[in-house]
Design an enzyme around this catalytic site. Structure first.
Site, mmCIF file in Angstrom:
data_model
loop_
_atom_site.group_PDB
_atom_site.id
_atom_site.type_symbol
_atom_site.label_atom_id
_atom_site.label_comp_id
_atom_site.label_asym_id
_atom_site.label_seq_id
_atom_site.Cartn_x
_atom_site.Cartn_y
_atom_site.Cartn_z
ATOM 1 C CE LYS A 1 4.148 4.866 7.364
ATOM 2 N NZ LYS A 1 3.177 5.291 8.357
ATOM 3 C CG MET B 1 2.679 10.207 6.900
ATOM 4 S SD MET B 1 3.901 11.538 6.910
ATOM 5 C CE MET B 1 5.073 10.921 8.103
ATOM 6 N N GLY C 1 0.606 5.777 0.907
ATOM 7 C CA GLY C 1 -0.126 6.915 1.421
ATOM 8 C C GLY C 1 0.796 8.106 1.498
ATOM 9 C CG ASP D 1 -2.304 7.069 9.390
ATOM 10 O OD1 ASP D 1 -2.146 8.290 9.154
ATOM 11 O OD2 ASP D 1 -1.396 6.246 9.331
ATOM 12 C CB VAL E 1 3.224 -0.463 3.637
ATOM 13 C CG1 VAL E 1 3.444 -1.722 4.482
ATOM 14 C CG2 VAL E 1 2.983 0.741 4.539
ATOM 15 N N GLY F 1 0.823 -1.207 0.000
ATOM 16 C CA GLY F 1 0.000 0.000 0.000
ATOM 17 C C GLY F 1 0.850 1.246 0.000
#
Length: 199
Positions: A104, A86, A84, A198, A89, A82
């Site tokens: 991450k 920040m 995002g 989050d 991952v 995934g």
């Protein structure tokens, strides 16, 4: 992650990129180079390596797209789980222990922002002290070439959003149980001064 470029077609160039990626030890690269000697098609070679479980389909796609940064510290990146604001991952594997985990990776632009980096490292440090059945464990924090990462426990399965998207509304007893588990984990973190940002 991968720039929009034409896919690699030359098998020899594919082996060179595989070598540069650090995904396989030198003796394995030598074997691949030997077995690829008569081949010209990079995609066919990639399929063979996937079938032989030397590469994951994601790794092969990255290499065919000429992207070689597929290791980070002592970890081999296996696939992207995934992304995002920040970071991204990845499903990763510890190079020596063959242990799978989530990695991450903070975007490189944050590595040059001291206040963001300090918050990331402080939160990682505090979160690594948490021990609760509903919170993933943090194993390691590291940096390589300005790329900061957090190595965490990998839990197979769907997250709550995907569970609802794929299965639709669930029985109230199941929904209550899942929300209770999440609340238990959040309460444990909150009691120790960690706020999940989050949610």
């Amino acid at each position: 992650n991968m720039a929009k470029t034409e896919l690699l077609t030359d098998a020899s160039a594919f082996v060179d990129l595989l070598d540069k990626s650090g995904l396989l030890p030198q003796e394995a690269i030598a074997q691949v180079r030997k077995s690829a000697a008569g081949q010209v098609d990079a995609s066919a070679l990639a399929r063979q390596l996937i079938k032989a479980e030397k590469l994951t389909p994601w790794q092969a796609r990255q290499l065919l797209g000429r992207y070689t940064r597929l290791t980070l510290g002592k970890y081999r990146l296996l696939s992207e789980l995934g992304k995002g604001p920040m970071g991204r991952v990845y499903l990763a594997e510890h190079g020596k222990l063959n242990k799978r985990l989530s990695l991450k990776v903070l975007p490189t632009r944050f590595g040059s922002q001291p206040e963001v980096l300090k918050r990331f490292l402080d939160e990682a440090n505090r979160a690594s002290a948490l021990n609760h059945r509903n919170i993933i464990h943090i194993f390691d924090v590291g940096e390589e070439d300005g790329r900061y990462y957090l190595a965490m426990e990998y839990v197979e399965g769907k997250d709550l959003q995907r569970l609802v998207e794929s299965g639709g509304p669930m029985p109230s007893s199941r929904a209550i149980d899942l929300v209770r588990q999440a609340a238990d984990g959040l309460a444990h973190a909150h009691e120790r001064g960690i706020v999940h940002r989050d949610l």
